[in-house]
Design a protein around this motif. Structure first.
Motif, PDB file in Angstrom:
ATOM      1  N   THR A 170      51.409  36.681  48.054  1.00 52.33           N
ATOM      2  CA  THR A 170      50.640  36.809  47.616  1.00 52.33           C
ATOM      3  C   THR A 170      49.688  37.757  48.856  1.00 52.33           C
ATOM      4  O   THR A 170      49.386  38.431  47.970  1.00 52.33           O
ATOM      5  CB  THR A 170      49.936  35.517  48.396  1.00 52.33           C
ATOM      6  N   ARG A 171      49.560  37.887  50.272  1.00 52.78           N
ATOM      7  CA  ARG A 171      48.759  39.218  50.568  1.00 52.78           C
ATOM      8  C   ARG A 171      49.053  40.050  50.003  1.00 52.78           C
ATOM      9  O   ARG A 171      47.699  40.788  49.880  1.00 52.78           O
ATOM     10  CB  ARG A 171      49.226  39.209  52.024  1.00 52.78           C
ATOM     11  N   ASP A 174      47.041  40.145  47.095  1.00 53.41           N
ATOM     12  CA  ASP A 174      45.832  39.708  47.852  1.00 53.41           C
ATOM     13  C   ASP A 174      44.954  40.824  47.640  1.00 53.41           C
ATOM     14  O   ASP A 174      43.967  41.754  47.317  1.00 53.41           O
ATOM     15  CB  ASP A 174      44.843  38.943  48.244  1.00 53.41           C
ATOM     16  N   ASP A 175      45.728  41.703  48.601  1.00 55.39           N
ATOM     17  CA  ASP A 175      45.337  42.749  49.078  1.00 55.39           C
ATOM     18  C   ASP A 175      44.720  43.912  48.030  1.00 55.39           C
ATOM     19  O   ASP A 175      43.800  45.068  48.379  1.00 55.39           O
ATOM     20  CB  ASP A 175      46.001  43.284  50.205  1.00 55.39           C
ATOM     21  N   VAL A 177      43.924  43.843  44.847  1.00 59.15           N
ATOM     22  CA  VAL A 177      42.566  43.234  43.883  1.00 59.15           C
ATOM     23  C   VAL A 177      41.544  43.190  44.986  1.00 59.15           C
ATOM     24  O   VAL A 177      40.633  44.089  44.679  1.00 59.15           O
ATOM     25  CB  VAL A 177      42.377  41.960  43.492  1.00 59.15           C
ATOM     26  N   ALA A 178      41.763  43.201  46.190  1.00 58.52           N
ATOM     27  CA  ALA A 178      40.730  43.146  47.094  1.00 58.52           C
ATOM     28  C   ALA A 178      40.156  44.227  47.004  1.00 58.52           C
ATOM     29  O   ALA A 178      38.729  44.580  47.456  1.00 58.52           O
ATOM     30  CB  ALA A 178      40.686  42.491  48.337  1.00 58.52           C
ATOM     31  N   ALA A 179      40.987  45.956  47.404  1.00 56.35           N
ATOM     32  CA  ALA A 179      41.014  47.272  47.276  1.00 56.35           C
ATOM     33  C   ALA A 179      40.428  48.087  46.117  1.00 56.35           C
ATOM     34  O   ALA A 179      40.015  48.824  46.194  1.00 56.35           O
ATOM     35  CB  ALA A 179      41.998  47.910  47.678  1.00 56.35           C
ATOM     36  N   GLY A 180      40.104  47.427  45.337  1.00 55.27           N
ATOM     37  CA  GLY A 180      39.489  47.277  44.061  1.00 55.27           C
ATOM     38  C   GLY A 180      40.806  47.853  43.274  1.00 55.27           C
ATOM     39  O   GLY A 180      40.827  49.482  42.415  1.00 55.27           O
ATOM     40  N   TRP A 183      43.077  44.540  39.242  1.00 51.40           N
ATOM     41  CA  TRP A 183      42.261  43.070  38.567  1.00 51.40           C
ATOM     42  C   TRP A 183      43.612  41.720  38.374  1.00 51.40           C
ATOM     43  O   TRP A 183      44.232  42.267  38.180  1.00 51.40           O
ATOM     44  CB  TRP A 183      41.464  42.763  37.551  1.00 51.40           C
ATOM     45  N   ASP A 187      46.296  33.665  37.276  1.00 53.26           N
ATOM     46  CA  ASP A 187      47.681  33.419  38.341  1.00 53.26           C
ATOM     47  C   ASP A 187      48.034  31.931  37.499  1.00 53.26           C
ATOM     48  O   ASP A 187      47.830  31.038  36.512  1.00 53.26           O
ATOM     49  CB  ASP A 187      46.277  32.222  38.746  1.00 53.26           C
ATOM     50  N   ARG A 192      51.376  36.257  40.262  1.00 56.51           N
ATOM     51  CA  ARG A 192      50.109  36.843  39.803  1.00 56.51           C
ATOM     52  C   ARG A 192      50.560  37.639  38.044  1.00 56.51           C
ATOM     53  O   ARG A 192      51.541  38.312  38.688  1.00 56.51           O
ATOM     54  CB  ARG A 192      49.780  37.283  41.310  1.00 56.51           C
ATOM     55  N   THR A 228      41.081  41.260  32.203  1.00 59.64           N
ATOM     56  CA  THR A 228      40.037  42.305  33.063  1.00 59.64           C
ATOM     57  C   THR A 228      38.926  43.730  32.229  1.00 59.64           C
ATOM     58  O   THR A 228      39.339  43.359  31.357  1.00 59.64           O
ATOM     59  CB  THR A 228      41.362  43.336  33.590  1.00 59.64           C
TER      60      THR A 228
END
Length: 259
Positions: A170-171, A174-175, A177-180, A183, A187, A192, A228
């Motif tokens: 999960t991390r 998420d990471d 996606v957060a880093a760009g 996308w 879910d 994912r 996206t």
């Protein structure tokens, strides 16, 4: 997976919420689904014929093979069966043939919804679009995705076989996606679906895991980065060129947010 249920079990009528599957739900194990369904009863044969006839009309105009021909192939050919214009039509046709049997067996439909491509099937099942218009929509969207869509999709599990959350997976999802670098396309709860410009590069940076006998992350073949910004040109092309004959649904049509 597309399942052909026992239709005699629909009497007395149950109350059904029908959820239609997205891309990727027709694979080697599903080859021959329409043929097997049509051979199960006269009612099933009529349902398959009705759906295939409506959806094949735009395919004939575009010079594509019949949905029934694709389903009746002796072997599963990824290059043919996973091509967007064929995979999409097969998935929607199988799902809608099943649904017509639910309806014609007298089932009470509490509502219909679907994931991604499955929402196109839900439009037909609800009555918001005719079978013919749905066939045109599916065919046109597949063509536009091939012409204008970019990127790809990666399937990443975020829970284990015991359905407990995989914190590391999960991390990691998420990471990126957060880093760009990606996308969030869809879910799916335990998975994912991530969209990226380079799906292979994205898969290479995610942690490797094995679940139910398969290796992940999995690059989904012949997928664009659906849901996206990389496919925004497809949406623009549809808005500028398409007029659909919308109707009042005869069944409740549920959006992804539950509305």
């Amino acid at each position: 997976m597309i399942l052909a249920p026992r239709y005699d079990a629909l009497v007395p009528s149950p109350r059904l919420l029908v959820v239609f599957p997205g891309r990727g739900s027709y694979g080697p194990a599903e080859l021959g689904t329409l043929r097997r369904l049509a051979g199960s009863s006269a009612d099933a044969a009529r349902a398959v014929d009705d759906v295939v006839a409506a959806m094949d009309a735009p395919r004939r105009e575009a010079g594509r093979p019949s949905i029934a021909e694709l389903d009746a192939a002796s072997t599963f050919d990824p290059g043919t069966h996973l091509a967007g214009e064929n995979a999409s039509a097969l998935i929607v046709a199988c799902a809608l043939a099943d649904f017509l049997l639910f309806e014609r067996a007298g089932a009470t439909i509490a509502g219909v919804t679907g994931n991604s491509l499955g929402f196109y099937a839900a439009l037909a099942a609800s009555g918001a679009l005719s079978l013919a218009d749905t066939g045109r929509l599916v065919d046109e969207m597949a063509s536009l995705q091939a012409a204008h869509g970019q990127g790809g999709q990666v399937l990443m599990p975020v829970s284990g076989e015991d359905w407990r959350i995989d914190v590391a997976g999960t991390r990691a999802a998420d990471d990126v996606v957060a880093a760009g670098a990606a996308w969030l396309s869809v879910d799916l709860g335990s998975f994912r679906v991530l969209g990226a410009r380079d799906a292979d590069a994205l898969a290479a940076r995610l942690p490797k895991t094995r679940l139910t006998g398969r290796e992940y992350p999995m690059v989904l073949p012949n997928h664009r980065a659906f849901h996206t910004p990389l496919v925004s040109a497809v949406a623009d092309a549809v808005v500028s060129s398409w007029t659909l004959d919308w109707r009042a649904p005869r069944h409740h049509l549920l959006l992804g947010n539950g509305a």
